[in-house]
Scaffold this active site. Sequence first.
Site, PDB file in Angstrom:
ATOM      1  N   ASP A   1       1.921  -0.332   3.258  1.00 30.32           N
ATOM      2  CA  ASP A   1       0.552  -0.306   3.780  1.00 30.32           C
ATOM      3  C   ASP A   1       0.235   1.008   4.484  1.00 30.32           C
ATOM      4  O   ASP A   1       1.123   1.745   4.908  1.00 30.32           O
ATOM      5  CB  ASP A   1       0.364  -1.432   4.799  1.00 30.32           C
ATOM      6  CG  ASP A   1       0.229  -2.798   4.164  1.00 30.32           C
ATOM      7  OD1 ASP A   1       0.638  -2.965   3.004  1.00 30.32           O
ATOM      8  OD2 ASP A   1      -0.271  -3.707   4.854  1.00 30.32           O
TER       9      ASP A   1
ATOM     10  N   HIS B   1       5.508  -0.357   5.760  1.00 27.67           N
ATOM     11  CA  HIS B   1       4.423   0.603   5.920  1.00 27.67           C
ATOM     12  C   HIS B   1       4.814   2.044   5.593  1.00 27.67           C
ATOM     13  O   HIS B   1       5.962   2.445   5.758  1.00 27.67           O
ATOM     14  CB  HIS B   1       3.905   0.562   7.363  1.00 27.67           C
ATOM     15  CG  HIS B   1       3.228  -0.711   7.722  1.00 27.67           C
ATOM     16  ND1 HIS B   1       3.927  -1.861   8.030  1.00 27.67           N
ATOM     17  CD2 HIS B   1       1.912  -1.038   7.812  1.00 27.67           C
ATOM     18  CE1 HIS B   1       3.067  -2.845   8.287  1.00 27.67           C
ATOM     19  NE2 HIS B   1       1.851  -2.372   8.156  1.00 27.67           N
TER      20      HIS B   1
END
Length: 399
Positions: free
Chosen positions: A127, A281
């Site tokens: 992400d 992430h």
Amino acid sequence: MRNSLNMLGPTIFGLHPAEECTAYSYPPVSAAIAANQFPAIWTVADILSTDTNAQAKYQSIQSQIPNIQPKGTQPGSLMGDFSGFSYPSNDPDCWWTFDQCTTPKLAGLPPDLAAVPEPDTLGYGFDDGPNCSHNVFYDFLSQNNQKATMFYIGSNVMDWPLEAQRGLADGHEICVHTWSHKYMTSLNNSQLFAEFYYSIKLVIGVTPTCWRPPYGDVDDRVRSIAHALGLRTIIWQYDSNDWRAGSGNVTDADVDQNYENLIARAQSGTFATGGTIMLTHELTNFTMSEAVKFYTQLKAAFKYLVPMGVATNQTQPYVETNYSLPTFEQYISGTTTLSGGVSSPSDGSSSSTGSGSSGSSGKSGKSNSTGAADRALSNGLGKLATGAAFVGFAVKLLA
């Protein structure tokens, strides 16, 4: 800012983060900003008063939006403060933040993808990109012929358009992670639409068909608007909490333990009948270095690490038909990339979206580095950074 990735060596994988995160001007982004074709970056998007195409599209999906009210009260709710908000205990809206509901209660909506169907398989993705210092990490993935699903924030793509283009050029699957990375259930309908709509108009020449809600915050109203725009909702089963490291009570060791717990589950046969997804992430050098650190162990514990679209046999990941993902069987047989083509712009009048920066300390925080969008605001059109390769640019709207 963490510099964990520097240990891999800038001469081996890529440039030093300080060099990569030097601001540059990018004509298509500059032109789009000058023409007021996008909302201000890192602010909640809404439909622009001059954007007749967006207005028409929004009107065309009105009948598909359920009568569900926004959660909480802005501005606090934008960042997850739902204090004082009364919500029924039976969770009528399938609100993930309330009880991790992933099977919509509204008829006609598909379930969220929270786990991949293939046994002993990890749906591999990251992400909050593109990160301006991600070359080391992307080089590592390329050297291992590893593809992933990259959930790009619209404001980050505006700041770092060439970094966003690399994601597609490297064969990764690109999905939407909204325009400004706010709690989506807190937004009104037109804001929700705009957070998707302007993030879909990417600089990389493709229109994604998948998205992930920031913080997992989604309900049936948000799902309905995403579904009307052709977007599949992707969540997760496990959270590495890499994005929380150094804040609150989460330490680097806690993140290590979360990775190790997932690896132990895989080794014990937890995923023998169906795979899983863990939230990780591209947000900071630390989160990317954690992915590198545990990559070999994940590869050993799981039979397969694949993008979400590959795990679910989404062979056409974009609205455009000139790009295909391999099937799961093709991927695990060694064909990790099939075809991909991106169009070149005829001029600089098109627009772009996205967001991400290397030094962010929070989920949607901006670093001190200033990207293309901010530079464009102060410097006008400017010149393209010397030596920057143009991969592709197009404005693509969902029909």
